[in-house]
Design an enzyme around this catalytic site. Structure first.
Site, PDB file in Angstrom:
ATOM      1  N   ASP A  79       9.666   0.598 -14.370  1.00 23.62           N
ATOM      2  CA  ASP A  79       8.648   0.850 -15.400  1.00 23.62           C
ATOM      3  C   ASP A  79       8.926  -0.104 -16.557  1.00 23.62           C
ATOM      4  O   ASP A  79       9.997  -0.719 -16.628  1.00 23.62           O
ATOM      5  CB  ASP A  79       8.755   2.313 -15.866  1.00 23.62           C
ATOM      6  CG  ASP A  79       7.794   2.633 -17.015  1.00 23.62           C
ATOM      7  OD1 ASP A  79       6.624   2.193 -16.965  1.00 23.62           O
ATOM      8  OD2 ASP A  79       8.198   3.316 -17.976  1.00 23.62           O
ATOM      9  N   SER A  80       7.979  -0.195 -17.473  1.00 18.24           N
ATOM     10  CA  SER A  80       8.205  -0.991 -18.683  1.00 18.24           C
ATOM     11  C   SER A  80       9.351  -0.419 -19.508  1.00 18.24           C
ATOM     12  O   SER A  80       9.878  -1.085 -20.390  1.00 18.24           O
ATOM     13  CB  SER A  80       6.938  -1.007 -19.541  1.00 18.24           C
ATOM     14  OG  SER A  80       6.664   0.303 -19.987  1.00 18.24           O
ATOM     15  N   CYS A 103       4.589   2.720 -13.297  1.00 19.01           N
ATOM     16  CA  CYS A 103       3.980   2.289 -14.547  1.00 19.01           C
ATOM     17  C   CYS A 103       2.513   2.000 -14.269  1.00 19.01           C
ATOM     18  O   CYS A 103       2.196   1.145 -13.435  1.00 19.01           O
ATOM     19  CB  CYS A 103       4.686   1.019 -15.032  1.00 19.01           C
ATOM     20  SG  CYS A 103       3.977   0.296 -16.513  1.00 19.01           S
ATOM     21  N   GLU A 118      10.120   5.781 -26.181  1.00 22.18           N
ATOM     22  CA  GLU A 118      11.261   4.847 -26.082  1.00 22.18           C
ATOM     23  C   GLU A 118      12.299   5.140 -27.178  1.00 22.18           C
ATOM     24  O   GLU A 118      13.481   4.862 -27.010  1.00 22.18           O
ATOM     25  CB  GLU A 118      10.786   3.395 -26.192  1.00 22.18           C
ATOM     26  CG  GLU A 118      10.016   2.888 -24.973  1.00 22.18           C
ATOM     27  CD  GLU A 118      10.871   2.747 -23.715  1.00 22.18           C
ATOM     28  OE1 GLU A 118      11.990   2.222 -23.796  1.00 22.18           O
ATOM     29  OE2 GLU A 118      10.423   3.200 -22.642  1.00 22.18           O
ATOM     30  N   CYS A 138      -0.378   7.350 -18.296  1.00 21.86           N
ATOM     31  CA  CYS A 138       0.752   6.472 -18.597  1.00 21.86           C
ATOM     32  C   CYS A 138       1.997   7.298 -18.313  1.00 21.86           C
ATOM     33  O   CYS A 138       2.067   8.465 -18.712  1.00 21.86           O
ATOM     34  CB  CYS A 138       0.700   6.054 -20.068  1.00 21.86           C
ATOM     35  SG  CYS A 138       2.228   5.292 -20.667  1.00 21.86           S
ATOM     36  N   HIS A 164       4.877   7.352 -19.450  1.00 24.32           N
ATOM     37  CA  HIS A 164       5.664   7.842 -20.591  1.00 24.32           C
ATOM     38  C   HIS A 164       5.162   9.202 -21.092  1.00 24.32           C
ATOM     39  O   HIS A 164       5.919   9.981 -21.652  1.00 24.32           O
ATOM     40  CB  HIS A 164       5.585   6.851 -21.770  1.00 24.32           C
ATOM     41  CG  HIS A 164       6.490   5.666 -21.639  1.00 24.32           C
ATOM     42  ND1 HIS A 164       6.245   4.649 -20.746  1.00 24.32           N
ATOM     43  CD2 HIS A 164       7.639   5.335 -22.292  1.00 24.32           C
ATOM     44  CE1 HIS A 164       7.207   3.731 -20.871  1.00 24.32           C
ATOM     45  NE2 HIS A 164       8.056   4.124 -21.800  1.00 24.32           N
TER      46      HIS A 164
HETATM   47  N1  DGL Z   1       4.792   3.695 -18.607  1.00 20.16           N
HETATM   48  C1  DGL Z   1       3.828   2.648 -18.821  1.00 20.16           C
HETATM   49  C2  DGL Z   1       2.508   3.043 -18.179  1.00 20.16           C
HETATM   50  O1  DGL Z   1       2.502   3.914 -17.316  1.00 20.16           O
HETATM   51  C3  DGL Z   1       3.799   2.289 -20.264  1.00 20.16           C
HETATM   52  C4  DGL Z   1       3.026   1.062 -20.565  1.00 20.16           C
HETATM   53  C5  DGL Z   1       3.522   0.251 -21.707  1.00 20.16           C
HETATM   54  O2  DGL Z   1       4.718  -0.101 -21.710  1.00 20.16           O
HETATM   55  O3  DGL Z   1       2.707  -0.058 -22.582  1.00 20.16           O
HETATM   56  O4  DGL Z   1       1.473   2.529 -18.456  1.00 20.16           O
END
Ligand code: DGL
Length: 263
Positions: free
Chosen positions: A11-12, A74, A152, A184, A186
């Site tokens: 993931d990011s 992600c 985060e 998302c 997160h």
């Molecule tokens: N967890 C990512 C998603 O599902 C976050 C995206 C981001 O880093 O902007 O979109």
């Protein structure tokens, strides 16, 4: 490819841990490798080329560690990079899809809200979902800048997080949404606060469990399921500061873990 090999998940940042929880629940015997690209989060404001390049580099890292399947945990990376990943790598690649279908089936008011990054809302995948379900129900897309940063930072319930959520959730309720899709990975970590703001009559849903089920199916079909009687392990890497990541992953994974620096 060997059934004893691990599964790679990325993931990011730490959002994909919400998917990793469901994968662990569905597949207790699997060894899991998790990469948080926190040094480059959020992806939401990066270019498609940047996200694609990061996704390829991280997948190469996981493949070098013998990953038998990859989960793009992600939504933003799915929209920006899944086509490139599938054309480049031959193992099963499982990706996210906002839970618009179950939301469309659930809504009584006929209005659903989809909370996601603006990049996800503008992606081809989402446009297709919109076209498929948007005739029967009203789909309200809500970009949520700032929420990824709050997760985060490990701030799941502080004043700033609450204020941001009120700003995103209340207008959806005012327009009649009775079902909120967390588009998302997160955001499931914010689900208790979202539910509190939205009230008990509003359904808050995400697709992590569906993705874990899909992963299980793909492994079964490919004869790649690890022995379910063993206890699987987890390894974590970050492109951000390892100390910070260690505290945050421990908080979100709810166990003491060691997080290594992504080489
Ligand atoms: N967890 C990512 C998603 O599902 C976050 C995206 C981001 O880093 O902007 O979109």
């Amino acid at each position: 490819m060997n059934a004893a090999n691990p599964i790679g998940v990325f993931d990011s940042g730490v959002g994909g841990l919400s998917v990793l929880h469901e994968i662990r629940r569905a597949l207790p015997g699997e060894d899991l490798l998790y990469v948080a690209d926190s040094g480059h989060a959020p992806y939401g404001d990066k270019s498609q080329q940047f996200i694609e390049a990061r996704s390829i580099a991280i997948t190469e890292f996981l493949v070098n560690r013998q990953a038998k399947a990859i989960v793009v945990a992600c939504n933003t990376a799915t929209g920006a990079a899944v086509t490139a990943l599938r054309s480049r790598f031959s193992m099963p690649i499982i990706a996210m899809e906002p839970a618009v279908k179950p939301a469309a089936e659930n809504t009584q008011s006929g209005v659903i809200g989809v909370m996601a990054t603006s990049r996800t809302l503008a992606s081809d995948n989402f446009v297709k979902l919109f076209a498929r379900y948007g005739e029967d129900v009203e789909i309200l897309g809500q970009a949520c800048p700032g929420l990824v940063e709050q997760v985060e930072a490990g701030d799941l319930s502080g004043d700033k997080t609450r204020l941001l959520l009120e700003q995103y959730v209340l207008p959806l309720l005012e327009r009649g949404a009775d079902t909120l899709v967390l588009g998302c990975t997160h955001y499931p970590f914010l689900a208790p606060l979202i539910q509190e703001i939205a009230g008990a009559g509003v359904a808050v849903i995400d697709s992590a469990a569906a993705v874990a089920r899909q992963l299980r199916r793909r492994l079964e079909v490919g004869d790649l399921l690890a022995d379910g009687d063993r206890v699987g392990t987890e390894c974590f890497w970050t492109s951000g500061a390892p100390d910070k990541a260690q505290a945050l992953v421990t908080q979100l994974w709810k166990a003491d873990v060691e997080v290594s620096s992504l080489p």
